[in-house]
Design a protein around this motif. Structure first.
Motif, PDB file in Angstrom:
ATOM      1  N   SER A 178       0.812  -1.213   0.000  1.00 23.15           N
ATOM      2  CA  SER A 178       0.000   0.000   0.000  1.00 23.15           C
ATOM      3  C   SER A 178       0.846   1.263   0.000  1.00 23.15           C
ATOM      4  O   SER A 178       0.364   2.333  -0.372  1.00 23.15           O
ATOM      5  N   ASP A 179       2.129   1.149   0.415  1.00 22.42           N
ATOM      6  CA  ASP A 179       2.966   2.350   0.503  1.00 22.42           C
ATOM      7  C   ASP A 179       4.268   2.246  -0.283  1.00 22.42           C
ATOM      8  O   ASP A 179       5.096   3.158  -0.242  1.00 22.42           O
ATOM      9  N   GLY A 180       4.496   1.147  -1.021  1.00 23.03           N
ATOM     10  CA  GLY A 180       5.694   1.024  -1.835  1.00 23.03           C
ATOM     11  C   GLY A 180       6.956   0.667  -1.071  1.00 23.03           C
ATOM     12  O   GLY A 180       8.058   0.802  -1.608  1.00 23.03           O
ATOM     13  N   THR A 181       6.804   0.168   0.179  1.00 25.61           N
ATOM     14  CA  THR A 181       7.998  -0.189   0.964  1.00 25.61           C
ATOM     15  C   THR A 181       8.195  -1.695   1.086  1.00 25.61           C
ATOM     16  O   THR A 181       9.332  -2.162   1.107  1.00 25.61           O
ATOM     17  N   GLU A 182       7.120  -2.468   1.178  1.00 27.21           N
ATOM     18  CA  GLU A 182       7.230  -3.924   1.283  1.00 27.21           C
ATOM     19  C   GLU A 182       5.937  -4.570   0.818  1.00 27.21           C
ATOM     20  O   GLU A 182       4.876  -3.939   0.817  1.00 27.21           O
ATOM     21  N   CYS A 183       6.033  -5.839   0.397  1.00 28.67           N
ATOM     22  CA  CYS A 183       4.864  -6.592  -0.053  1.00 28.67           C
ATOM     23  C   CYS A 183       4.385  -7.500   1.068  1.00 28.67           C
ATOM     24  O   CYS A 183       5.196  -8.223   1.668  1.00 28.67           O
ATOM     25  N   LEU A 184       3.112  -7.465   1.347  1.00 28.64           N
ATOM     26  CA  LEU A 184       2.511  -8.268   2.412  1.00 28.64           C
ATOM     27  C   LEU A 184       1.541  -9.278   1.807  1.00 28.64           C
ATOM     28  O   LEU A 184       0.923  -9.010   0.767  1.00 28.64           O
TER      29      LEU A 184
END
Length: 461
Positions: A178-184
């Motif tokens: 959702s924020d471009g930092t990590e994939c969940l």
């Protein structure tokens, strides 16, 4: 004269050689000069990389030393250079290495050296080097200095992506960012396509399949007379039936039969019987035209003589055959029934059967029955064709004939068992009273299919 001179020259030469040989032998016996060694009848110089300390033998120079030819000793290598044993010269340590007492070693990470170095120099602040480097350097573009090493700058990624090795990569299917930092990972029973910023549930007409982690198409709602076989609807075999939405077909009970693709079972005609479940036709009584109750489940129900039973009981469908007349023993108490053209709203015109004086069955007339509430014709017309309270071809049931019941009623065209007799319990589907050990799991009837059948009965009113 010339001949005499020649002989004198040869004699003199011979004497010289002999004298020289004697001198060499005498020297060898006394030992050679340092830097030489005794060999045969004379002395020879020690070769480069060796030395002769006593004039007798030559020895290899030790490691990290060297010698020229005819040396009486070896010279230690200059600082920052090395040599193997028996070397004629020394090799300087190359740039990026240093002399460590006996050999040249590579400079550690983040240090450097010039040739002939005896130690390595640390890199300036904010600079780095690899092992064995001759110089240091600043971090390259796209990286930055951090605790003695250059690390890749973290890029600013958009939703649906995450940083990887200095670049933005798309999130895999069934993950999101959702924020471009990590994939969940997606929440339970939700899915996503690659590069998604969020997950979603399955669309209408599909459902989540845990094995493939995808949304798959819902299986079809099979119509009555078929059952779900994999992802397709298959006709029920003769001798069985099903309602809407069935996943398997149920066998017709004894006293009934069905053809392929039947949505209900037909009772055996009067004069016929079926003594086993799953029958595709009924057997005729031993005497043609003998009487038996409609839906007879044993040959013992047949009379031994002709008494108005049906002479045929077709089993090909698609509708149930004429089942025949009523029980002859009750004819004396029956009164004529007036035929009616129509019934009041909410009632059904049901046939009333009789037996003629010649013993043949016939329809005496009809009567209006409220099949929504009538206990003996609940959900449809019943005429001795609901053995043990089973549903007949018209969809009707004789609720009072259900075994082992306490109180039972007909509501909305469906039998409602309010209590069971002592020693029996209500079945899972609520349609029978069974022994306690069979009360749970004894009957495999889908509630959804039962709901469809109840709605169909109500709609037929």
């Amino acid at each position: 004269m010339a001949s005499t001179s020649g002989r004198s020259f040869v004699t003199a030469t011979t004497l010289f050689v002999v004298g020289l040989t004697l001198v060499r032998r005498a020297s060898a016996l006394r030992g050679c000069t340092p830097g030489f060694q005794s060999l045969g009848d004379g002395c020879v110089p020690c070769s480069a990389g060796t030395y002769g300390p006593n004039g007798r033998l030559c020895f290899p120079c030790p490691a990290n030393s060297f010698s020229a030819e005819a040396a009486s000793s070896c010279t230690v290598c200059p600082s920052g250079s090395t040599a193997n044993s028996g070397s004629a010269s020394c090799t300087p340590c190359s740039a990026g290495t240093y002399f460590a007492g006996s050999s040249c070693l590579s400079c550690p990470v983040n240090t450097y050296s010039a040739p002939l170095a005896t130690s390595c120099t640390a890199c300036p602040d904010q600079q780095v080097s690899d092992m064995g480097s001759s110089s240091c350097h600043a971090c390259a573009s796209g990286t930055h200095y951090d605790s003695g090493s250059c690390v890749i700058d973290t890029p600013t990624c958009t939703p649906g992506q995450y940083p990887l090795d200095g670049e933005c990569s798309s999130c895999a299917a069934n993950t999101y960012s959702s924020d471009g930092t990590e994939c969940l990972p997606c929440p339970s029973n939700e899915v996503s396509v690659p590069a998604s910023s969020s997950c979603h549930g399955c669309a209408d007409g599909t459902h989540y399949d845990a094995e493939s982690a995808t949304c798959v198409t819902d299986p079809p709602m099979c119509p009555a007379g078929t059952y779900l076989n994999g992802n397709a609807c298959t006709l029920c075999a003769a001798g069985s039936y099903s309602g809407d939405g069935a996943t398997e077909c149920e066998e017709c009970p004894a006293g009934q039969f069905s053809w392929e693709g039947a949505s209900a079972c037909c009772p055996c005609c009067s004069g016929f019987y079926s003594d086993h479940p799953g029958a595709s036709s009924c057997a005729q009584c031993a005497t043609a035209g003998a009487y038996s109750v409609v839906g007879a489940s044993s040959a013992s129900a047949c009379s031994s003589y002709y008494l108005g039973g049906q002479l045929s009981c077709p089993s090909a469908g698609p509708t149930c055959p004429d089942v025949g007349g009523a029980n002859p023993s009750s004819l004396a108490h029956q009164t004529p029934v007036r035929r009616r053209a129509a019934c009041a709203l909410g009632q059904r015109s049901c046939p009333v059967y009789g037996v003629s004086a010649t013993g043949h069955g016939y329809v005496r007339g009809s009567e209006c029955v409220d099949v929504r509430t009538d206990l003996e014709s609940c959900g449809g017309c019943v005429a001795d064709d609901s053995p043990l309270g089973g549903r007949n071809a018209d969809g009707g049931r004789d609720c009072s004939a259900i075994p082992h019941t306490g109180r039972v009623a007909c509501r909305g065209g469906a039998c409602v068992i309010e209590s069971c007799a002592s020693g029996f319990a209500l079945s899972e589907d609520g349609e029978a009273c069974v022994a306690p050990s069979k009360a749970s799991g004894a009957l495999h009837v889908q509630r959804r299919a039962a709901g469809h059948r109840a709605r169909r009965s109500a709609m037929s009113l």
